[in-house]
Design a protein around this motif. Structure first.
Motif, PDB file in Angstrom:
ATOM      1  N   LEU A 126      11.986   5.846   4.428  1.00  0.00           N
ATOM      2  CA  LEU A 126      11.932   4.584   5.151  1.00  0.00           C
ATOM      3  C   LEU A 126      10.597   3.890   4.920  1.00  0.00           C
ATOM      4  O   LEU A 126       9.590   4.545   4.648  1.00  0.00           O
ATOM      5  N   PRO A 127      10.601   2.568   4.990  1.00  0.00           N
ATOM      6  CA  PRO A 127       9.337   1.853   4.811  1.00  0.00           C
ATOM      7  C   PRO A 127       8.408   2.083   6.006  1.00  0.00           C
ATOM      8  O   PRO A 127       8.720   1.694   7.124  1.00  0.00           O
ATOM      9  N   ALA A 155       0.819  -1.205   0.000  1.00  0.00           N
ATOM     10  CA  ALA A 155       0.000   0.000   0.000  1.00  0.00           C
ATOM     11  C   ALA A 155       0.856   1.260   0.000  1.00  0.00           C
ATOM     12  O   ALA A 155       0.399   2.328  -0.382  1.00  0.00           O
ATOM     13  N   GLU A 156       2.097   1.138   0.438  1.00  0.00           N
ATOM     14  CA  GLU A 156       2.944   2.311   0.604  1.00  0.00           C
ATOM     15  C   GLU A 156       3.836   2.575  -0.597  1.00  0.00           C
ATOM     16  O   GLU A 156       4.339   3.680  -0.780  1.00  0.00           O
ATOM     17  N   GLN A 213       1.470   6.093  11.571  1.00  0.00           N
ATOM     18  CA  GLN A 213       2.351   5.277  10.725  1.00  0.00           C
ATOM     19  C   GLN A 213       3.547   4.827  11.536  1.00  0.00           C
ATOM     20  O   GLN A 213       4.110   5.596  12.302  1.00  0.00           O
ATOM     21  N   ARG A 214       3.904   3.595  11.380  1.00  0.00           N
ATOM     22  CA  ARG A 214       5.098   3.089  12.065  1.00  0.00           C
ATOM     23  C   ARG A 214       6.025   2.463  11.029  1.00  0.00           C
ATOM     24  O   ARG A 214       5.595   2.059   9.954  1.00  0.00           O
ATOM     25  N   LEU A 215       7.289   2.353  11.410  1.00  0.00           N
ATOM     26  CA  LEU A 215       8.267   1.678  10.572  1.00  0.00           C
ATOM     27  C   LEU A 215       7.841   0.222  10.418  1.00  0.00           C
ATOM     28  O   LEU A 215       7.698  -0.492  11.411  1.00  0.00           O
ATOM     29  N   THR A 216       7.611  -0.197   9.164  1.00  0.00           N
ATOM     30  CA  THR A 216       7.175  -1.566   8.944  1.00  0.00           C
ATOM     31  C   THR A 216       8.011  -2.162   7.838  1.00  0.00           C
ATOM     32  O   THR A 216       8.041  -1.627   6.730  1.00  0.00           O
TER      33      THR A 216
END
Lengths: 329, 352
Positions: free
Chosen positions: B64-65, B54-55, B127-130
């Motif tokens: 960053l992802p 989705a990103e 949003q978090r780093l994933t």
């Protein structure tokens, strides 16, 4: 290291045990003096089947038509394939030619060769000159510029395709500067530009290395003498460095031309097979399309185009050898 | 202060000590700019390959992802998305139950009570780093990636072994014997360097059809095993091995094959290593010839498979980039460990 050498030794022993008896039997049969022929046989058989035979077939096929693979089922058409390829009202306008895609490919290839050779040569030369200076970390930089040379064209095509994407990093950067986003690979001018950029990015490290080797072979005392005479840097460059680099520059120039004529892999992946339209359809792709892509199977036409391309490459190679000899003497 | 100066001195030292002129600055700009130009596209693709589906096409992209956070909340069947909500001058993370026009129904994920109504214009997604490891694991199971990998490893390994064996034998014959036609054969082999595969690909394919190796990995392996570059490189190296060694072995009644296998081959190890490195790189990266020879999916090599992927899943960049990166890893490792041998090998022989 000891265990791995042990393993290698054992592997060597095993192969020795497998092959020694039969090969020695051959030696007893034909005598020691004829053994080199036995050692050459695998190589020459493979060369014969996969290099010399194809050259013969290519020339044969170029004079036949039809879509059948078997040469006995192919009608002899004489020079028709060459006539088809070379008939043109104006060679400057591909659309006026009988085989307009061939001439489009020729012109695309010529443009690409011109720009790619000039850009790569310039970038590689500047980089080599800089890396030849007593600069720190030059081993690191040399490795850095060389790294792309080893990557696969497919990988490079995909990486750049993503970089140039509508949502890619380049567009994000341009947006920061207030420039509207562009779909680079769907624009004729931009896509051609970036095929050259990617090609320079991919190969310049290789040519830098050749030029660097040449630069390092230039005797240092020449520069010391120039320094004593208080020669300006540009004078030193044009009077000492470039003339003495001449042979290397020539090799790079010819190699670059020979390889640029053969552009295919990375351009094919980057441009979705030659797009937009036929803006990035090159000669090798034309041959590939005629023979293999889709159901055309025009092996005769493709072979004729291959023969013409082979002749161009032969001329370039002979020019390299000729010039090489001249420069040496 | 003095440490500072010497650090600058270290990084900017030039032929003329003690002076930094404009050419030094330009040199550094060129080198650093060039390094960035090499690294940025590669690293950008690498970072992107870790982004969730989705990103990945978000514009402008994030470095960053990151991904919107979904959360299981007691009393709700589906996972709810988390949002930053400001209620009573206090920012809290809340889960969205539903959204109607400009109003959203939110609950506290820890203590879900009655939903509160919030203006959607004041909220932003959490949003978090994933790291989307599924980009890497999915292709391994769902597509034929492992088959492609297996084929590529097989082609690379077998072709390299054969290349070394066939060319070392020929180089031995051409460097250690005088026989009728030796010069002619050498010239014949070397002259084929001038004929690139692109020129003979149509007829070479017909030969492959003739010998029944179409859509077969052996059809990819065998045609380029006999390499003029390989013969040339090994022969030049074997010429430096003293003939006295071979004479001594003959006095001891060793067979010619034993001399080759036990004396010449081990002494040629450095040249064999260079050829092996190149053979691995050529075969691993090869594209046009496998593309022509291989037609069914289960026979594709990694490069042909990657190309097919990007045709089929042109919107699924998260998978394409992950697979691109997996195929990049072996080459990068080979390069990191053998960088010195590769660059000197190229400078010495001009091969690529």
């Amino acid at each position: 290291m000891a265990p791995s050498t042990g393993l290698a030794d054992r592997a060597l022993d095993l192969v020795m045990a497998l092959f020694e008896a039969p090969i020695n039997a051959v030696e007893r049969l034909i005598g020691r003096g004829r053994m080199p022929y036995v050692f050459l046989a695998p190589n020459l058989v493979l060369f014969g089947i996969f290099t010399f035979l194809p050259i013969g077939i290519a020339i044969g096929y170029a004079f036949t038509g039809g879509t059948d693979l078997l040469i006995s089922n192919r009608p002899f058409v004489g020079l028709d394939n060459f006539r088809t390829l070379l008939t043109c009202e104006s060679y400057l306008v591909p659309g006026s030619c009988e085989e307009s895609l061939f001439w489009t490919a020729i012109w695309n290839t010529l443009w690409f060769v011109g720009f790619n050779v000039a850009a790569t040569l310039l970038v590689a030369l500047v980089t080599a000159l800089i890396l030849n200076r007593a600069i720190a970390a030059r081993g690191f930089f040399r490795a850095m510029f060389f790294y792309p040379v080893l990557l696969s064209p497919v990988v490079i095509g995909l990486i750049w395709k993503w970089f140039l994407d509508r949502n890619g990093l380049l567009n994000a950067f341009l947006q920061m500067l207030g420039v509207p986003p562009e779909i680079f690979l769907l624009d004729v001018g931009w896509s051609r530009f970036f095929v050259v950029v990617v090609s320079v990015w991919f190969h310049m490290g290789f040519y830098t290395l050749i030029l660097l080797a040449g630069l390092q072979a230039i005797p240092k005392d020449l520069y010391e003498a120039a320094a004593i005479d208080a020669a300006t840097p540009s004078r030193t460059l044009f009077r000492i460095t470039l003339p003495l680099l001449g042979p290397n520059l020539l090799v790079v120039l010819i190699l670059l031309m020979i390889r640029s004529v053969q552009i295919f892999d990375e351009a094919w992946v980057l441009t979705n097979g030659g797009g937009p339209g036929t803006a990035n359809t090159f000669l090798v792709q034309y041959i590939y399309q005629m023979a293999f892509a889709g159901d055309l199977r025009l092996f005769g036409l493709a072979s004729a185009a291959s023969v013409l391309m082979g002749l161009v490459l032969l001329v370039l190679t002979l020019a390299q050898l000729r010039l090489g000899k001249k420069v040496e003497s | 202060m003095s440490a500072n100066v010497s650090a600058i001195g270290f990084f900017t030292r030039t032929r003329r000590t003690g002076r930094i002129d404009i050419t030094d600055i330009l040199s550094w700009l060129w080198l650093i700019g060039g390094t960035l130009a090499v690294l940025v596209p590669v690293l950008w693709a690498g970072m992107s390959s870790l982004k969730p589906e989705a990103e990945i096409t978000r514009f402008p992209p994030t470095l960053l992802p990151r991904a919107a956070v979904q959360m299981e909340v007691q009393g709700f069947d589906k996972a709810l998305s988390l949002w930053n909500v400001t209620v009573d001058d206090e920012t809290r993370e809340m889960a969205m139950v539903r959204r109607i026009g400009l109003k959203a129904q939110m609950v506290d994920p820890q203590n879900p009570g009655e939903p509160v109504s919030v203006d959607t214009r004041t909220i932003s997604p959490v949003q978090r780093l994933t790291v989307a490891t599924e980009n890497y694991t999915d292709p391994l199971t769902r597509f034929s990636f492992l088959t492609f990998l297996k084929n590529s490893v097989f082609v690379t390994f077998v072709a390299t072994l054969l290349t070394l064996a066939v060319n070392a034998l020929a180089a031995f014959a051409l460097s250690k014997y005088r026989f009728r036609g030796d010069k002619a054969i050498f010239v014949l082999i070397i002259s084929t360097m001038m004929i690139p595969l692109t020129v003979v690909m149509v007829p070479a394919y017909l030969v492959i059809v003739g010998v029944g190796l179409v859509d077969n990995l052996w059809g990819v392996i065998i045609p380029t095993v006999a390499s003029p570059t390989g013969v040339f490189l090994l022969r030049q190296y074997m010429l430096t091995i003293p003939d006295e060694l071979i004479e001594a072995a003959r006095v001891d009644a060793a067979s010619e094959f034993r001399i080759f296998w036990r004396i010449v081959l081990p002494l040629t190890a450095p040249a064999l290593a260079v050829l092996a490195i190149f053979s691995v790189l050529w075969r691993w990266n090869d594209f046009l010839w496998p593309l022509i020879v291989l037609s069914s999916r289960e026979n594709f090599t990694l490069q042909v498979g990657l190309n097919a992927f990007q045709g089929e899943f042109s919107v699924q960049w998260h998978y394409i980039l992950a697979m691109t990166f997996l195929s990049l890893v072996p080459v990068t490792l080979v390069f990191l460990f053998l960088q010195r041998y590769i660059t000197t090998g190229i400078a010495g022989t001009g091969m690529k």
